[in-house]
Design a protein around this motif. Structure first.
Motif, short mmCIF file in Angstrom:
data_model
loop_
_atom_site.label_atom_id
_atom_site.label_comp_id
_atom_site.label_asym_id
_atom_site.label_seq_id
_atom_site.Cartn_x
_atom_site.Cartn_y
_atom_site.Cartn_z
N ALA A 102 0.83 -1.20 0.00
CA ALA A 102 0.00 0.00 0.00
C ALA A 102 0.86 1.26 0.00
O ALA A 102 0.62 2.20 -0.77
N THR A 103 1.89 1.29 0.84
CA THR A 103 2.69 2.51 0.99
C THR A 103 3.55 2.78 -0.23
O THR A 103 3.53 3.88 -0.79
N THR A 106 1.42 3.67 -3.23
CA THR A 106 0.94 5.06 -3.20
C THR A 106 2.05 6.02 -3.61
O THR A 106 1.83 6.93 -4.42
N SER A 164 -3.96 3.86 -8.53
CA SER A 164 -3.98 5.11 -7.78
C SER A 164 -3.62 6.33 -8.62
O SER A 164 -3.98 7.45 -8.27
N THR A 200 -3.04 12.22 -0.72
CA THR A 200 -2.08 11.13 -0.50
C THR A 200 -2.50 10.24 0.66
O THR A 200 -2.56 9.01 0.50
N ARG A 239 -5.69 8.28 -0.21
CA ARG A 239 -5.46 7.15 -1.11
C ARG A 239 -4.69 6.03 -0.41
O ARG A 239 -4.94 4.85 -0.63
N TRP A 240 -3.75 6.40 0.45
CA TRP A 240 -2.96 5.39 1.19
C TRP A 240 -3.91 4.54 2.03
O TRP A 240 -3.82 3.32 2.08
N ASP A 241 -4.83 5.21 2.67
CA ASP A 241 -5.83 4.58 3.51
C ASP A 241 -6.68 3.59 2.68
O ASP A 241 -6.90 2.44 3.08
N ASN A 265 -5.72 2.26 -0.15
CA ASN A 265 -4.82 1.21 -0.65
C ASN A 265 -4.55 0.14 0.39
O ASN A 265 -4.34 -1.03 0.03
N SER A 313 -5.03 2.48 10.13
CA SER A 313 -4.66 3.32 8.99
C SER A 313 -5.58 4.54 8.89
O SER A 313 -5.14 5.64 8.58
N SER A 355 -4.32 8.38 9.02
CA SER A 355 -4.57 9.36 7.96
C SER A 355 -5.36 10.55 8.49
O SER A 355 -5.13 11.68 8.07
#
Lengths: 266, 267
Positions: free
Chosen positions: A81-82, A85, A152, A202, A205-207, A209, A254, A258
């Motif tokens: 995920a990280t 992203t 993403s 960011t 989207r990370w959340d 992902n 997460s 975020s």
């Protein structure tokens, strides 16, 4: 009647049309309901509560000792995920500048290409990207990372170019008026204005992902989903229960992170 | 010396904002440009540094034909033209210092500006200017933390650090209270005098313009309809510029007390 003003929000014909529209919507809903109902084996559905209860009783208590085998796939999932992203941002930021009406070098040529990239990235779910990539570069977390990144790009670029189009133009004018070159106008006039949006997009989207990468293992793209699938295959319900619990906690953490980051930046 | 000759601007919408404006501004002169909304005041000063592209006409600044310049030469020319805006136009999320230093962007490379590595001379000048406008204690504050008057002072410092030959000032006081308006106008005029700098100041407030500028030009529907010293403005002239209205309370004429007492009361 003298002195009495009649006021209506809509004309009578318009009112009738709106009612007719609602009637049509209800009719379509009922028709669809019947269509689905006719093609359902209700025999299985009547059974559903009992089966669900049965699975629940088999799944509890979760098999806590299985956690030892989950740490590594969980770590993989976080990394997918990280890194996914971060990778997507490298492409999404330039694409967003090319797509925004006020920064694109050409509205007729470059902008449509950038918009096409955004739409094609967004229209394909990361699970499907992963399915394709597992076939192309083989199973594993690399396929998962790239799948997350590809999905993403469109998401981040779309939100970012909308933010770019909404900036205050006089601040940009002021920087241009000093004789700054175009790259400096972007870095001083535009970038500071879109920083909060960029940071927000960011972490958002990370959340998302994190959640998406938990299922990528289902198609062989690494992470905790792999364990989920093998546990499902052997009907090891206590393990499935533990995995779902772990995913649930990971997602909550997460979201909390975020939310903290967004609060700190904006 | 700025010499504008026969300048016209037609927008894509078909509106003629300027219809053959000719104007000369000698060095060191502060010129107040008045006129109703939509008369073309903003368009006129934006044509000088070509934030708006003029349709026809010439703009000559100390021998350079600004309307002809290509993008690279235009950037070089813009470095010598300072601009001050109505809503300050500071980059809100940058600090006071970064905003002031952005006036030097034309002289530093991209990476130097990216890493905020400005030449020491520029930094010294920025500190000196911030002290001059009375903001030396706010160097590291973010621009959006300042009050309107303070923001406009930063805007003035940003324009002056360019070491300009000409100042374009677009409604500098329209968003400020009456007292701050006077302080800002006084500051702009003092700085112009110190540096023998010419300026075109768009301004709504006729009385404020009369107090501070040396010459007033009235623009109406894209044409110059008045050009003269501030004390020659009277009801007849204002009617010509703005249209029919009772102008008695707007202007400062000879029957009123001398200007100096008014100027002092603004402090």
């Amino acid at each position: 009647m003298a002195g009495k003003h009649v006021w209506q929000r809509r004309t009578t014909t318009r009112q009738l049309l709106i009612w007719f529209g609602w009637l049509l919507l209800v009719a379509i809903f009922v028709a669809c309901w019947m269509y689905i109902s006719n093609r359902t084996e209700w025999f299985f559905v009547y059974d559903a509560p009992r089966i669900a209860g049965d699975i629940f009783s088999r799944a509890t208590p979760p098999r806590w000792s299985y956690i030892e085998k989950l740490w590594e796939p969980l770590w993989d999932t976080l990394n997918v995920a990280t890194i996914g992203t971060a990778l997507s941002l490298i492409f999404a930021i330039p694409v967003a500048f090319l797509a925004a009406k006020n920064t694109t070098p050409s509205v007729t040529f470059v902008r449509p290409i950038a918009l096409f990239l955004i739409v094609s990235s967004r229209s394909i779910n990361s699970l499907i990207w992963a399915l394709l990539l597992v076939a192309i570069i083989g199973p594993g977390i690399l396929a998962g990372t790239i799948a997350i990144a590809l999905r993403s790009i469109g998401f981040c670029a779309k939100l970012l170019y909308e933010a770019i189009e909404e900036i205050n133009t006089t601040q940009v004018e002021a920087i241009s008026a000093t004789g700054a070159r175009q790259s400096q106008v972007i870095s001083y006039g535009i970038l500071p204005q879109i920083m909060p949006a960029l940071a927000g997009i960011t972490v958002f989207r990370w959340d998302i992902n994190i959640r998406e990468s938990t299922v990528l293992g289902l198609v062989g793209a690494g992470g905790i989903g792999l364990q989920l699938q093998s546990s499902l295959n052997i009907l090891a319900w206590p393990q499935v229960a533990l995995i779902l619990l772990v995913i649930f906690i990971a997602v909550i953490v997460s979201e909390w992170i975020s939310a903290m980051v967004r609060k700190a930046i904006i | 010396m700025l010499r504008i000759t026969n300048l016209s601007k037609r927008y894509k919408t078909g509106d003629d904002a300027l219809k053959g404006v000719s104007l000369e501004v000698p060095d060191g002169q502060v010129l107040g440009l008045i006129g109703p909304s939509g008369a073309g005041k903003s368009t006129l000063i934006r044509c000088v540094n070509r934030l708006v592209e003029p349709t026809t006409g010439t703009i000559d600044l100390n021998g350079a034909q600004l309307q002809r310049l290509g993008s690279r030469k235009l950037r070089k020319a813009r470095r010598r033209i300072g601009m001050i805006f109505q809503e300050y136009a500071l980059v809100e999320r940058l600090t006071v210092m970064e905003n002031v230093l952005s006036g030097r962007l034309g002289y530093v490379g991209f990476w130097a500006s990216w890493f905020r590595k400005f030449p020491q001379d520029d930094i010294n000048e920025a500190f000196r200017l911030l002290e001059r406008v009375g903001l030396d204690h706010m160097v590291n504050k973010r621009a959006d933390e300042l009050s309107g008057g303070q923001r406009q002072r930063v805007g003035i410092a940003r324009a002056l650090i360019q070491n300009p030959e000409l100042l374009l000032v677009d409604e500098p006081t329209a968003s400020l209270d009456p007292k701050t308006s006077r302080q800002i106008m006084r500051l702009i005029c003092e700085l112009c005098e110190e540096r023998n700098l010419s300026a075109i100041v768009n301004i709504h407030d006729v009385a404020l313009a009369q107090l501070f500028v040396q010459r007033i030009v009235g623009l109406q529907d894209g044409k110059i309809v008045f050009d003269g010293p501030p004390d020659s403005l009277d009801s007849a002239v204002l009617t010509q510029i703005y249209g029919e209205e009772d102008w008695e309370a707007t202007t400062i004429d000879d029957t009123q007390t001398d200007k100096h007492s008014l100027e002092l009361s603004g402090e």
